[in-house]
Design a protein around this motif. Structure first.
Motif, PDB file in Angstrom:
ATOM      1  N   ILE B   6       0.823  -1.208   0.000  1.00  0.00           N
ATOM      2  CA  ILE B   6       0.000   0.000   0.000  1.00  0.00           C
ATOM      3  C   ILE B   6       0.862   1.265   0.000  1.00  0.00           C
ATOM      4  O   ILE B   6       0.547   2.247  -0.684  1.00  0.00           O
ATOM      5  N   ASN B   7       1.966   1.223   0.734  1.00  0.00           N
ATOM      6  CA  ASN B   7       2.818   2.416   0.824  1.00  0.00           C
ATOM      7  C   ASN B   7       3.262   2.987  -0.532  1.00  0.00           C
ATOM      8  O   ASN B   7       3.280   4.209  -0.688  1.00  0.00           O
ATOM      9  N   PRO B   8       3.625   2.151  -1.504  1.00  0.00           N
ATOM     10  CA  PRO B   8       4.038   2.732  -2.796  1.00  0.00           C
ATOM     11  C   PRO B   8       2.946   3.596  -3.434  1.00  0.00           C
ATOM     12  O   PRO B   8       3.251   4.620  -4.059  1.00  0.00           O
ATOM     13  N   PHE B   9       1.683   3.216  -3.279  1.00  0.00           N
ATOM     14  CA  PHE B   9       0.590   4.018  -3.840  1.00  0.00           C
ATOM     15  C   PHE B   9       0.512   5.375  -3.144  1.00  0.00           C
ATOM     16  O   PHE B   9       0.280   6.413  -3.776  1.00  0.00           O
ATOM     17  N   ILE B  10       0.697   5.363  -1.816  1.00  0.00           N
ATOM     18  CA  ILE B  10       0.639   6.604  -1.043  1.00  0.00           C
ATOM     19  C   ILE B  10       1.797   7.520  -1.429  1.00  0.00           C
ATOM     20  O   ILE B  10       1.596   8.699  -1.771  1.00  0.00           O
ATOM     21  N   MET B  95       0.490   8.763 -14.332  1.00  0.00           N
ATOM     22  CA  MET B  95       1.766   9.119 -13.694  1.00  0.00           C
ATOM     23  C   MET B  95       1.843   8.543 -12.284  1.00  0.00           C
ATOM     24  O   MET B  95       2.881   8.034 -11.863  1.00  0.00           O
ATOM     25  N   ILE B  96       0.735   8.617 -11.536  1.00  0.00           N
ATOM     26  CA  ILE B  96       0.728   8.058 -10.172  1.00  0.00           C
ATOM     27  C   ILE B  96       1.029   6.559 -10.228  1.00  0.00           C
ATOM     28  O   ILE B  96       1.871   6.049  -9.498  1.00  0.00           O
ATOM     29  N   LEU B  97       0.350   5.865 -11.144  1.00  0.00           N
ATOM     30  CA  LEU B  97       0.559   4.400 -11.199  1.00  0.00           C
ATOM     31  C   LEU B  97       1.922   4.042 -11.773  1.00  0.00           C
ATOM     32  O   LEU B  97       2.541   3.059 -11.335  1.00  0.00           O
ATOM     33  N   GLY B  98       2.412   4.836 -12.715  1.00  0.00           N
ATOM     34  CA  GLY B  98       3.751   4.591 -13.249  1.00  0.00           C
ATOM     35  C   GLY B  98       4.803   4.746 -12.161  1.00  0.00           C
ATOM     36  O   GLY B  98       5.716   3.924 -12.016  1.00  0.00           O
ATOM     37  N   ASN B  99       4.631   5.799 -11.367  1.00  0.00           N
ATOM     38  CA  ASN B  99       5.531   6.062 -10.250  1.00  0.00           C
ATOM     39  C   ASN B  99       5.424   4.942  -9.196  1.00  0.00           C
ATOM     40  O   ASN B  99       6.425   4.476  -8.650  1.00  0.00           O
ATOM     41  N   THR B 100       4.192   4.500  -8.957  1.00  0.00           N
ATOM     42  CA  THR B 100       3.971   3.385  -8.021  1.00  0.00           C
ATOM     43  C   THR B 100       4.706   2.132  -8.499  1.00  0.00           C
ATOM     44  O   THR B 100       5.384   1.454  -7.708  1.00  0.00           O
ATOM     45  N   ALA B 101       4.585   1.837  -9.797  1.00  0.00           N
ATOM     46  CA  ALA B 101       5.240   0.645 -10.364  1.00  0.00           C
ATOM     47  C   ALA B 101       6.758   0.750 -10.211  1.00  0.00           C
ATOM     48  O   ALA B 101       7.426  -0.257  -9.942  1.00  0.00           O
ATOM     49  N   SER B 102       7.301   1.966 -10.361  1.00  0.00           N
ATOM     50  CA  SER B 102       8.761   2.153 -10.195  1.00  0.00           C
ATOM     51  C   SER B 102       9.193   1.865  -8.765  1.00  0.00           C
ATOM     52  O   SER B 102      10.237   1.245  -8.535  1.00  0.00           O
ATOM     53  N   ILE B 103       8.382   2.321  -7.805  1.00  0.00           N
ATOM     54  CA  ILE B 103       8.715   2.066  -6.404  1.00  0.00           C
ATOM     55  C   ILE B 103       8.657   0.558  -6.122  1.00  0.00           C
ATOM     56  O   ILE B 103       9.557  -0.005  -5.494  1.00  0.00           O
ATOM     57  N   PHE B 104       7.609  -0.115  -6.622  1.00  0.00           N
ATOM     58  CA  PHE B 104       7.535  -1.573  -6.461  1.00  0.00           C
ATOM     59  C   PHE B 104       8.773  -2.238  -7.067  1.00  0.00           C
ATOM     60  O   PHE B 104       9.352  -3.152  -6.481  1.00  0.00           O
ATOM     61  N   ILE B 111       5.459  -5.188 -11.273  1.00  0.00           N
ATOM     62  CA  ILE B 111       4.059  -5.089 -11.706  1.00  0.00           C
ATOM     63  C   ILE B 111       3.992  -4.333 -13.032  1.00  0.00           C
ATOM     64  O   ILE B 111       4.854  -3.514 -13.333  1.00  0.00           O
ATOM     65  N   ASP B 112       2.979  -4.638 -13.811  1.00  0.00           N
ATOM     66  CA  ASP B 112       2.696  -3.902 -15.041  1.00  0.00           C
ATOM     67  C   ASP B 112       1.366  -3.193 -14.871  1.00  0.00           C
ATOM     68  O   ASP B 112       0.503  -3.664 -14.127  1.00  0.00           O
ATOM     69  N   ILE B 113       1.205  -2.069 -15.572  1.00  0.00           N
ATOM     70  CA  ILE B 113      -0.068  -1.347 -15.489  1.00  0.00           C
ATOM     71  C   ILE B 113      -0.674  -1.198 -16.880  1.00  0.00           C
ATOM     72  O   ILE B 113       0.038  -1.186 -17.871  1.00  0.00           O
ATOM     73  N   THR B 114      -1.995  -1.098 -16.922  1.00  0.00           N
ATOM     74  CA  THR B 114      -2.690  -0.865 -18.196  1.00  0.00           C
ATOM     75  C   THR B 114      -2.832   0.645 -18.413  1.00  0.00           C
ATOM     76  O   THR B 114      -2.666   1.419 -17.469  1.00  0.00           O
ATOM     77  N   PRO B 115      -3.158   1.077 -19.629  1.00  0.00           N
ATOM     78  CA  PRO B 115      -3.475   2.499 -19.825  1.00  0.00           C
ATOM     79  C   PRO B 115      -4.751   2.847 -19.055  1.00  0.00           C
ATOM     80  O   PRO B 115      -5.589   1.975 -18.814  1.00  0.00           O
TER      81      PRO B 115
END
Lengths: 155, 155
Positions: B6-10, B95-104, B111-115
């Motif tokens: 959860i922390n990476p999302f925050i 951008m939030i999810l891309g940044n989250t994926a980088s932290i993970f 993890i991968d994210i969709t558009p």
């Protein structure tokens, strides 16, 4: 629109729907959509990552959703879109996309799928970003359709 | 609920929102949701695959969406949720999810994210399947909130 990216969705949906519901929909004219989804129906949302990055939106009328859920539950009457019938429809979408991913895998194209989310509401507008949308209509007996919208970018 | 999931999302959401809008939301009480999303707001939908398989739903009022879009466009007044402002909000989520994926990724979790897909409508009900939903509320000045709902299963 690359045919090799669309055919697995068609093949999988016909196969899975036939096996789980005994219904035999036919494929309508596949087309590229410029507009986004607008409607009041039932929408199931599944994400795609990997070689193909995007989203799949399955949309259908509430009435067709109830008929499909009933057929999946051995003909048990389903008169309301409750948690059980939503779960049945979500599982159908999950099986179609799982089967699609297997066909892609056999063709050397690796994709991953997300779990399905069921969406209901009024005046729903879905705007996919950064992608082209291909619509695959499945026409059921009685004139109703289930549309599979595949929005993707190629990686 | 695993804190490391959860922390990476925050962290990512505070960082990206601060950078792109100059707004400084605060994190409210993170909680596990049993119910699904219900509302009339603006919803941005992004799928996750990999070690964490699921979906992220960012939801906010139309008013807050317009304010954020305006702030992202250098303070230009935004009075309507048109294609441009929807695109700005979708890009924020991306951008939030891309940044989250980088932290993970830095933490050894791939993890991968969709558009992103932007969803509007009335009486929207979103039912994620096969997963637990953790809600992260971001509280903005003026009393409005952006909620980040993370529904996932661990692979």
């Amino acid at each position: 629109m690359k045919v090799e990216y669309i055919n697995p969705f068609i093949e999988a949906s016909l196969e899975v729907i036939s096996q789980t519901t005994n219904m035999k929909p036919t494929i309508g004219k596949v087309f590229v959509k410029n507009n986004s989804y607008n409607g009041d129906g039932v929408v199931i949302f599944i994400g795609l990552t990997g070689k193909i990055n995007g989203n799949v939106v399955l949309s259908l009328s509430k009435n067709l959703a109830l008929n499909i859920a009933s057929a999946m539950m051995g003909g048990m009457p389903v008169i309301e879109l409750d948690e059980i019938s939503k779960s049945a429809i979500a599982e159908l979408a999950n099986m179609i996309l799982g089967n699609t991913a297997s066909i892609f895998y056999k063709n050397g194209i690796g994709i991953d799928i997300t779990p399905p989310t069921v969406l209901t509401g009024e005046n729903i507008n879905l705007t996919p970003t950064k992608s082209v949308t291909v619509c695959i209509p499945l026409n059921f007996q009685g004139g109703e359709s289930l549309e599979i919208d595949v929005s993707y970018q190629e990686n």
